[in-house]
Design an enzyme around this catalytic site. Sequence first.
Site, PDB file in Angstrom:
ATOM      1  N   MET A  79     -17.608  18.090  31.689  1.00  0.00           N
ATOM      2  CA  MET A  79     -18.803  18.667  32.505  1.00  0.00           C
ATOM      3  C   MET A  79     -20.830  19.001  31.724  1.00  0.00           C
ATOM      4  SD  MET A  79     -17.058  21.147  34.789  1.00  0.00           S
ATOM      5  CE  MET A  79     -18.950  21.513  35.867  1.00  0.00           C
ATOM      6  N   HIS A  80     -21.593  18.490  32.858  1.00  0.00           N
ATOM      7  CA  HIS A  80     -22.970  19.310  31.866  1.00  0.00           C
ATOM      8  C   HIS A  80     -23.563  18.131  31.207  1.00  0.00           C
ATOM      9  CE1 HIS A  80     -21.403  22.979  33.597  1.00  0.00           C
ATOM     10  NE2 HIS A  80     -20.567  22.968  32.980  1.00  0.00           N
ATOM     11  N   ASP A 235     -13.665  18.607  34.139  1.00  0.00           N
ATOM     12  CA  ASP A 235     -12.135  19.043  33.678  1.00  0.00           C
ATOM     13  C   ASP A 235     -11.002  19.831  34.638  1.00  0.00           C
ATOM     14  OD1 ASP A 235     -14.333  20.252  32.575  1.00  0.00           O
ATOM     15  OD2 ASP A 235     -13.556  19.471  30.784  1.00  0.00           O
TER      16      ASP A 235
END
Length: 484
Positions: A79-80, A235
């Site tokens: 992520m991110h 995830d």
Amino acid sequence: MYLGIDLGTSGVKALLIDDAQNPVASATSSLEVSRPHDGWSEQDPASWIAATENVLDALKLSHPKELAAVRGIGLSGQMHGATLLDQSGAVLRPCILWNDTRAHAEAAALDANPLFRKLTGNIVFPGFTAPKMAWVNSFEPEIACKVRKVLLPKDFLRSWLIGSFTSEMSDAAGTSWLDVGRRAWSRELLAATDMDESYMPDLVEGTQVSGQLRAQIAARWGMSANVVVAGGAGDNAASACGMGVVREGQAFVSLGTSGVLFAANAAYLPNPQSAVHTFCHALPNAWHQMGVILSATDSLNWLASITGKSAHELTAELDDALMAPGSVTFLPYLAGERTPHNDSAIRGVFDGLSHQTDRKALTQAVLEGVAFAFRDSLEALRQAGTELSRVVAVGGGSRSVYWLKAIATALQIPVDLPADGDFGAAFGAARVGLIAAENADPLAVCTSPKVAQTIDPDTQLGPAFEHAYRRYRALYPAIKGVSS
């Protein structure tokens, strides 16, 4: 057949499952992380495509008929990450990853705007996407002026698969640009980083179809041209789908490089001041909360690296019988901490060392320190209105029975170990691909695995663990005052 593709930080994994959700074949390909400066963490997005090509090549070689029978693909991803594209869709710079902390000042500045916590339900952490874009605006203006689209890692991979830009709710919730309660991009939050909705991909739910596989991709790997690609999940949400943690009250504890205490919610329950992550789940009308520890098995691996013993050798010295906490306390803040402190500058500590402290005592302290960090996350979830009665353990650290006993006793709730099987993010992604392709009931598909063993809290050692936890809690404010 259904295919799950998990784009992790260290590699890409592809997993084929059949219509009974039995794993049929899998393949992995490794990835490298670049760290050009202290606190930086980057990857070349082209390496994600190359790694995905590798795993698809491997599956075509080993299971060509099964790959040809794929009807749906689900994606999971780290992520991110900020993947910046120009007008033509070309990548402008290496992706700034989730564990990159360069944007700590920008994160603090955005977090000072009360709209961010109000609309996202979260603190703006340095690892989130919006502060990274703010950093690029300030320090790489020649790149910032060319940016026309910002994608998360798995959504960049999706664009290669389907030829268009789409994201889904669980991953988008970690950008600091999503109104998490409304499940929509926020114009106000985008404007805070000099952008508007045109910079964002379209949004679908994780179980919805995001597009069809491009004809040339399908032809290269012998798949049908009508294969659908689901929205997928970040995830942790994908792992939750794999573990069947999708209903109110279900939870898992993940002992990976980082640590996660993940709870599924039927409603939006933000509590940003406790540094709990409140995100959309991969399923419609569902959310989840997470307490995040930055160094879980990383703490044990660090100790292994300086003692010359493997992590398994260290934990084997403890046997399986849980002991009362010793005089040494460990704070696992080797890379800072998220929940509950949101402190990227704090660092780890051993307290209570003496001439009698040996390697075994240090190992015990490390395992207990991570267990107490999970207790911090449990308390933060309680403050956010979530009570847990048990958790399922996943991740590499869950192979240590001693560690699981310490966690169960620190949390004072049972820890379930699933039966052997692959229930991780790739499996969850494959399940989501099945749901999208067949329009199946998400709750009927995302069931929990059988429990092989339940580890109950040690009631006799409960008071000793509670006392040690209070000592652990007192250390953070003490070292915060002297840390630079």
